[in-house]
Motif scaffolding. Structure first.
Motif, PDB file in Angstrom:
ATOM      1  N   ARG A 197       1.054  -1.440   0.034  1.00 26.36           N
ATOM      2  CA  ARG A 197       0.049   0.175  -0.232  1.00 26.36           C
ATOM      3  C   ARG A 197       0.926   1.397   0.027  1.00 26.36           C
ATOM      4  O   ARG A 197       0.046   2.132  -0.681  1.00 26.36           O
ATOM      5  CB  ARG A 197      -0.690   0.095   0.973  1.00 26.36           C
ATOM      6  N   ARG A 198       2.249   0.979   0.789  1.00 23.58           N
ATOM      7  CA  ARG A 198       3.229   2.486   0.736  1.00 23.58           C
ATOM      8  C   ARG A 198       3.806   2.709  -0.190  1.00 23.58           C
ATOM      9  O   ARG A 198       3.456   3.654  -0.818  1.00 23.58           O
ATOM     10  CB  ARG A 198       3.532   2.404   1.976  1.00 23.58           C
ATOM     11  N   VAL A 199       4.125   1.883  -1.179  1.00 21.67           N
ATOM     12  CA  VAL A 199       4.838   1.844  -2.196  1.00 21.67           C
ATOM     13  C   VAL A 199       3.727   2.241  -3.539  1.00 21.67           C
ATOM     14  O   VAL A 199       4.167   3.373  -4.005  1.00 21.67           O
ATOM     15  CB  VAL A 199       5.732  -0.006  -2.564  1.00 21.67           C
ATOM     16  N   ARG A 200       2.736   1.891  -3.370  1.00 23.18           N
ATOM     17  CA  ARG A 200       2.011   2.020  -4.422  1.00 23.18           C
ATOM     18  C   ARG A 200       1.342   3.541  -4.067  1.00 23.18           C
ATOM     19  O   ARG A 200       0.780   4.118  -4.833  1.00 23.18           O
ATOM     20  CB  ARG A 200       0.488   1.232  -4.459  1.00 23.18           C
ATOM     21  N   PHE A 201       0.657   4.418  -3.051  1.00 23.42           N
ATOM     22  CA  PHE A 201       0.460   5.717  -2.427  1.00 23.42           C
ATOM     23  C   PHE A 201       1.805   6.211  -2.693  1.00 23.42           C
ATOM     24  O   PHE A 201       1.687   7.676  -3.619  1.00 23.42           O
ATOM     25  CB  PHE A 201       0.617   5.784  -0.858  1.00 23.42           C
ATOM     26  N   LEU A 202       3.017   5.684  -2.614  1.00 23.51           N
ATOM     27  CA  LEU A 202       3.811   7.006  -3.541  1.00 23.51           C
ATOM     28  C   LEU A 202       4.424   6.701  -4.337  1.00 23.51           C
ATOM     29  O   LEU A 202       4.684   8.216  -4.974  1.00 23.51           O
ATOM     30  CB  LEU A 202       5.360   6.400  -2.331  1.00 23.51           C
ATOM     31  N   THR A 203       4.213   5.790  -5.558  1.00 22.54           N
ATOM     32  CA  THR A 203       4.059   5.953  -7.008  1.00 22.54           C
ATOM     33  C   THR A 203       3.233   6.707  -7.220  1.00 22.54           C
ATOM     34  O   THR A 203       3.966   7.578  -7.815  1.00 22.54           O
ATOM     35  CB  THR A 203       4.452   4.906  -7.561  1.00 22.54           C
ATOM     36  N   GLU A 204       1.651   6.825  -6.636  1.00 24.58           N
ATOM     37  CA  GLU A 204       0.989   7.679  -7.319  1.00 24.58           C
ATOM     38  C   GLU A 204       1.386   8.943  -7.153  1.00 24.58           C
ATOM     39  O   GLU A 204       1.077  10.411  -8.138  1.00 24.58           O
ATOM     40  CB  GLU A 204      -0.639   7.059  -6.474  1.00 24.58           C
ATOM     41  N   LEU A 205       2.228   9.253  -5.692  1.00 26.04           N
ATOM     42  CA  LEU A 205       2.055  10.648  -5.663  1.00 26.04           C
ATOM     43  C   LEU A 205       3.553  11.294  -6.334  1.00 26.04           C
ATOM     44  O   LEU A 205       3.299  11.911  -6.824  1.00 26.04           O
ATOM     45  CB  LEU A 205       2.481  11.168  -3.883  1.00 26.04           C
ATOM     46  N   LEU A 206       4.254  10.703  -6.575  1.00 22.50           N
ATOM     47  CA  LEU A 206       5.332  11.101  -7.691  1.00 22.50           C
ATOM     48  C   LEU A 206       4.985  10.988  -8.538  1.00 22.50           C
ATOM     49  O   LEU A 206       5.142  12.186  -9.827  1.00 22.50           O
ATOM     50  CB  LEU A 206       6.758  10.337  -7.030  1.00 22.50           C
ATOM     51  N   CYS A 360      11.205  16.023  -6.548  1.00 20.20           N
ATOM     52  CA  CYS A 360       9.704  15.887  -6.783  1.00 20.20           C
ATOM     53  C   CYS A 360       9.393  15.465  -5.131  1.00 20.20           C
ATOM     54  O   CYS A 360       9.111  15.690  -4.295  1.00 20.20           O
ATOM     55  CB  CYS A 360       9.610  14.278  -7.513  1.00 20.20           C
ATOM     56  N   LEU A 361      10.766  14.472  -4.876  1.00 23.71           N
ATOM     57  CA  LEU A 361      11.381  13.397  -3.338  1.00 23.71           C
ATOM     58  C   LEU A 361      10.629  14.940  -2.013  1.00 23.71           C
ATOM     59  O   LEU A 361       9.946  14.728  -1.619  1.00 23.71           O
ATOM     60  CB  LEU A 361      11.942  12.422  -3.081  1.00 23.71           C
ATOM     61  N   GLU A 362      11.723  15.368  -2.468  1.00 23.50           N
ATOM     62  CA  GLU A 362      12.263  16.970  -1.421  1.00 23.50           C
ATOM     63  C   GLU A 362      10.799  17.708  -1.406  1.00 23.50           C
ATOM     64  O   GLU A 362      10.429  18.404  -0.504  1.00 23.50           O
ATOM     65  CB  GLU A 362      13.731  17.621  -2.251  1.00 23.50           C
ATOM     66  N   GLU A 363      10.033  17.577  -2.416  1.00 21.37           N
ATOM     67  CA  GLU A 363       9.027  18.688  -2.582  1.00 21.37           C
ATOM     68  C   GLU A 363       7.336  18.485  -2.199  1.00 21.37           C
ATOM     69  O   GLU A 363       6.840  18.767  -1.243  1.00 21.37           O
ATOM     70  CB  GLU A 363       8.293  19.416  -4.026  1.00 21.37           C
ATOM     71  N   VAL A 364       7.724  16.458  -2.401  1.00 22.31           N
ATOM     72  CA  VAL A 364       6.586  16.020  -1.636  1.00 22.31           C
ATOM     73  C   VAL A 364       6.643  15.918  -0.094  1.00 22.31           C
ATOM     74  O   VAL A 364       5.585  14.512   0.455  1.00 22.31           O
ATOM     75  CB  VAL A 364       5.503  14.604  -2.686  1.00 22.31           C
ATOM     76  N   ALA A 365       8.160  15.641   0.503  1.00 20.21           N
ATOM     77  CA  ALA A 365       8.121  14.893   1.877  1.00 20.21           C
ATOM     78  C   ALA A 365       7.551  15.115   2.823  1.00 20.21           C
ATOM     79  O   ALA A 365       6.754  14.643   3.721  1.00 20.21           O
ATOM     80  CB  ALA A 365       9.407  15.752   1.736  1.00 20.21           C
ATOM     81  N   ASP A 366       6.672  16.712   2.900  1.00 19.78           N
ATOM     82  CA  ASP A 366       5.377  17.037   3.965  1.00 19.78           C
ATOM     83  C   ASP A 366       4.724  16.287   4.072  1.00 19.78           C
ATOM     84  O   ASP A 366       4.162  15.775   4.720  1.00 19.78           O
ATOM     85  CB  ASP A 366       5.500  18.641   3.903  1.00 19.78           C
ATOM     86  N   THR A 367       4.096  16.643   2.014  1.00 21.94           N
ATOM     87  CA  THR A 367       2.433  15.757   2.290  1.00 21.94           C
ATOM     88  C   THR A 367       2.968  14.069   2.071  1.00 21.94           C
ATOM     89  O   THR A 367       2.489  13.237   3.041  1.00 21.94           O
ATOM     90  CB  THR A 367       2.217  15.519   0.905  1.00 21.94           C
ATOM     91  N   LEU A 368       3.900  13.776   1.675  1.00 25.95           N
ATOM     92  CA  LEU A 368       4.069  12.138   2.344  1.00 25.95           C
ATOM     93  C   LEU A 368       4.384  11.861   3.777  1.00 25.95           C
ATOM     94  O   LEU A 368       2.701  10.761   4.161  1.00 25.95           O
ATOM     95  CB  LEU A 368       5.254  11.600   1.949  1.00 25.95           C
ATOM     96  N   LYS A 369       4.348  12.724   4.645  1.00 21.71           N
ATOM     97  CA  LYS A 369       4.536  12.049   6.099  1.00 21.71           C
ATOM     98  C   LYS A 369       3.350  12.708   6.600  1.00 21.71           C
ATOM     99  O   LYS A 369       3.271  11.732   7.673  1.00 21.71           O
ATOM    100  CB  LYS A 369       6.281  13.669   6.690  1.00 21.71           C
ATOM    101  N   GLU A 370       2.779  13.601   6.454  1.00 18.84           N
ATOM    102  CA  GLU A 370       1.074  13.998   6.589  1.00 18.84           C
ATOM    103  C   GLU A 370       0.827  12.708   7.124  1.00 18.84           C
ATOM    104  O   GLU A 370      -0.249  12.318   7.751  1.00 18.84           O
ATOM    105  CB  GLU A 370       0.781  14.888   6.556  1.00 18.84           C
ATOM    106  N   ARG A 371       0.556  12.168   5.212  1.00 19.76           N
ATOM    107  CA  ARG A 371      -0.919  11.199   4.603  1.00 19.76           C
ATOM    108  C   ARG A 371       0.008   9.720   5.851  1.00 19.76           C
ATOM    109  O   ARG A 371      -0.916   8.762   6.084  1.00 19.76           O
ATOM    110  CB  ARG A 371      -0.567  10.571   3.645  1.00 19.76           C
TER     111      ARG A 371
END
Length: 723
Positions: A197-206, A360-371
């Motif tokens: 689930r987490r790999v799939r979520f981060l894949t879609e987020l990126l 991209c990872l650096e830019e979505v890092a905060d969103t990723l942590k929150e979710r």
């Protein structure tokens, strides 16, 4: 508990449709609303008599009134009977307005008119009318067509709900089988059930962030396919011996060689499938399985691919896999923190990745942590979008498909307009506090499209300060349903630079009484460049171009306002000029003279307070206005001394004329004339001094003696008012 919003939507839609159909087929337990819009009261009465036993009737006597009723009852109105010829706005105008508002998609319209020409009927249908009834009315025909129209719309809604559920079930079953297989691998590998689930979520987020940045243009279907295929990235591990797979310590070189074969084994398993080899999901899963351990610098396995030769899907899943491995407990390690994992990846400690993906990872890092912390991310975020796209392809739903296409077209059009114009479009809901940005706006601001608790979001507060946010919120709360619009200029910080934006908002209010504030929609337009130009023009209008001090007219306005504001304050107005300035110009040139004027202005600024008013009146003449508490003489003496200096080989001295409100009063012109008389007295005495006005000073314009005119005062400036 995670709620499936799409399933709730389907259940509600089907419930509403079934209730609507049963309502029509079983004696009508409640009355649906019908609007009759006709300028003839007789015609409205006839139609009402035909329908009032079975429907609740609303009436409008012109097109404008009809639109007002439609706007107020859009959620509860079931049908509109619309005349063509009406005052204020005719029937065609009403149809055009309904098309513009989008209400024509939800509320069927039957045209009623004695005008039955082919062109008239054709135009009505082109504008979205469902049926056409000609006068004189036949009660049976009117009732049957009204019933049939409402029933048709109800059945269309039901058909959409059923088709959507079928598509959802098909997609759900396919994903379920993939997830079962993936979890079998996870179970054997000793990993948590959340890894997929987490790999799939981060894949879609990126993937979505790459779309927003404009680096790639993935379709919704491609995003869904890659996200689903990411679940299969490690299926080859099913063939790895368990003693290697779950070894708690470091692998030997031979064991690591065995472990590395899982990428080829997984790809081979997919390649050996007897069917569906051309399916995009199988092709994408093959790329991910085989190459998700390749590295951007060519140091990966199994094929040593480098840079852009590695499919982007495999690159993204590789990054997601590494991040989750770092932040999860494994048999050989404890989980690391989110911050540590991100920093290790950015520092290159976990292999080489594309600079674009690292950004991209650096830019979505905060969103990723929150979710991830909330654990509220849905494992099927694309389901509704996929269903909509599938519905658009169904010929049997062509009418609904046309509406959906129009809605999607309008969304794309408005977002394109916003992107081209540079506008930031947003919608705010107060409960719960949620800010929704348009896709182009989110991309420009490098923010997610949906922001919960915006007043607490650090990334948003870095762009819009909390005081600015609170000021806008207070303005919206001060609106009323009758006057919901607000406008203001705000400063946003973009890319480290503060820029001016003009914000236009419309507050939204609930329909119940009393109304309550529920949110706002609005846009922000970049006006920074035009604002700077306006400020420059205003500054030019109010200031002296050489010295940067106020000009005389601007100083006069400010002094008059200060005198009116404090009618009992103690103020001094000083007029002064430079002694023998003409000889300085004649000796050293006008460029030197300008330098003297500029240095005098600079010294004047340094020796006065921020609330003192200083101005260049013209030529070498200056004006000073200040407030004092006790005695003004020490302050005047200090400023006078500061303005006597040496520039090159020329000694600069000044002559001051001072007028006090205690002596002269609070009229600006009187103060100015008094200070001018005092200055003239100083000049007659040889200059280089300051003098306060007193009532004994005669009119300076009548005291020049014949001797002075003949030359006694030669070499001194003869004082003439330039004011």
């Amino acid at each position: 508990m995670l709620y499936n919003l799409e399933e709730i939507w389907y259940d509600n839609a089907e419930l509403e449709v079934s209730e609507e159909v049963s309502f029509l087929e079983s004696g009508r337990r409640e009355k649906y609303k019908i609007l009759i819009a006709d300028d003839s009261e007789m015609n409205r009465s006839i139609l009402a008599d035909m329908l009032e036993n079975e429907y609740e009737i609303l009436e409008a006597e012109n097109g404008k009134q009809a639109l007002e009723i439609i706007g107020g009852c859009q959620q509860t109105l079931s049908l509109v009977l619309l005349d063509i010829v009406m005052p204020e706005l005719d029937g065609f105008g009403v149809l055009e307005a309904m098309n513009h508002q989008g209400s024509i998609a939800d509320i069927p319209v039957i045209m009623i008119s004695s005008e039955s020409s082919a062109s008239c009927v054709e135009r009505a249908y082109e504008l979205g009318a469902t049926d056409f009834i000609s006068r004189p009315f036949d009660a049976l025909i009117v009732r049957r067509r009204v019933d049939n129209t409402i029933l048709l719309y109800a059945k269309q809604k039901k058909l959409m709900g059923l088709a959507a559920r079928q598509i959802y079930e098909k997609e759900r079953q396919s994903r379920l089988m993939i997830e079962i297989l993936s979890h079998v691998v996870e179970f054997r590998n000793g990993e948590s059930g959340q890894h997929i689930r987490r790999v799939r979520f981060l894949t879609e987020l990126l993937l979505r962030h790459l779309n927003r940045r404009g680096d790639y243009r993935f379709s919704q279907q491609e995003i869904g396919t890659i996200s689903i295929a990411s679940a299969l990235h490690d299926i080859g591990k099913i063939a790895i011996p368990e003693e290697v797979l779950n070894k708690p310590g470091c692998l030997t070189e031979a064991e690591f060689t065995v472990m590395k074969t899982h990428s080829q084994i997984g790809a081979q398993m997919l390649d050996n499938l007897p069917v569906h080899q051309e399916d995009p999901l199988i092709k994408t899963a093959y790329e991910i399985c085989r190459w998700h351990h390749e590295r951007y610098d060519g140091g990966g396995y199994p094929d040593g691919l480098k840079g852009g030769d590695i499919p982007i899907a495999a690159q993204i899943v590789a990054l997601a896999d590494v991040y989750d491995a770092l932040t999860s407990d494994r048999v050989y390690k404890k989980a690391l923190s989110h911050e540590t994992a991100v920093q290790m990846i950015l520092d290159g400690q976990c292999g080489a990745f594309s600079p674009l993906l690292l950004s991209c990872l650096e830019e979505v890092a905060d969103t990723l942590k929150e979710r991830l912390a909330e654990d509220t991310f849905s494992d099927d975020p694309l389901r509704l979008r996929g269903i909509v796209e599938e519905l658009l392809k169904r010929e049997e739903l062509s009418a609904s498909g046309r509406t959906l296409r129009l809605l999607e077209h309008e969304r794309m059009k408005y977002d394109s307009f916003a992107a081209l114009s540079g506008e930031i479009q947003f919608e705010y809901t107060s409960s719960p506090g949620t800010l929704v940005l348009s896709p182009s706006s989110a991309g420009r601001l490098a923010l997610p499209e949906v922001i919960l608790n915006p007043t607490q979001n650090e990334n948003l507060l870095a762009l819009v300060s909390k005081p600015e946010m609170e000021r806008l919120g207070a303005m919206l709360l001060a609106t009323t349903p009758a006057k919901p619009e607000v406008e203001c200029d705000c400063k946003f910080r973009l890319a480290g630079e503060e820029r001016w934006f003009h914000v236009i908002c419309r507050a939204t209010w609930s329909e119940e009484e009393p109304s309550r504030y529920i949110g706002a929609i609005g846009k922000a337009m970049d006006i920074h460049d035009s604002r700077l130009k306006t400020d420059d023009l205003e500054r030019m209008a109010f200031t002296d171009q050489l010295t940067g001090l106020l000009n005389h007219a601007s100083a006069q306005r400010q002094i008059a306002a200060r005198l009116a504001e404090k009618p009992k304050g103690k103020f001094a107005l000083v007029i002064f000029d430079l002694d023998d300035f003409k000889s300085a110009n004649d000796t050293f040139g006008h460029q030197f003279g300008d330098e003297v004027l500029i240095q005098t202005a600079q010294r004047l600024r340094k020796s006065t307070r921020s609330d003192d008013i200083v101005a260049r009146v013209g030529g070498d003449e200056y004006l000073l206005f200040l407030e004092y508490k006790a005695q003004p003489e020490p302050t005047i003496r200090r400023i006078f001394s500061a303005l006597c200096f040496r520039c090159k080989d020329f000694t600069i001295s000044v002559s001051f004329g001072v007028a006090l409100t205690e002596t002269v009063g609070y009229d600006y012109n009187a103060l100015l004339q008094a200070a001018d008389k005092a200055l003239y007295t100083v000049k007659r005495g040889g200059g280089g001094q300051y003098r306060f006005y007193d009532g004994a000073m005669q009119d300076t314009f009548s005291v020049i003696s014949p001797i002075e005119e003949a030359g006694e005062g030669k070499g001194r400036k003869t004082r003439r008012s330039k004011l």
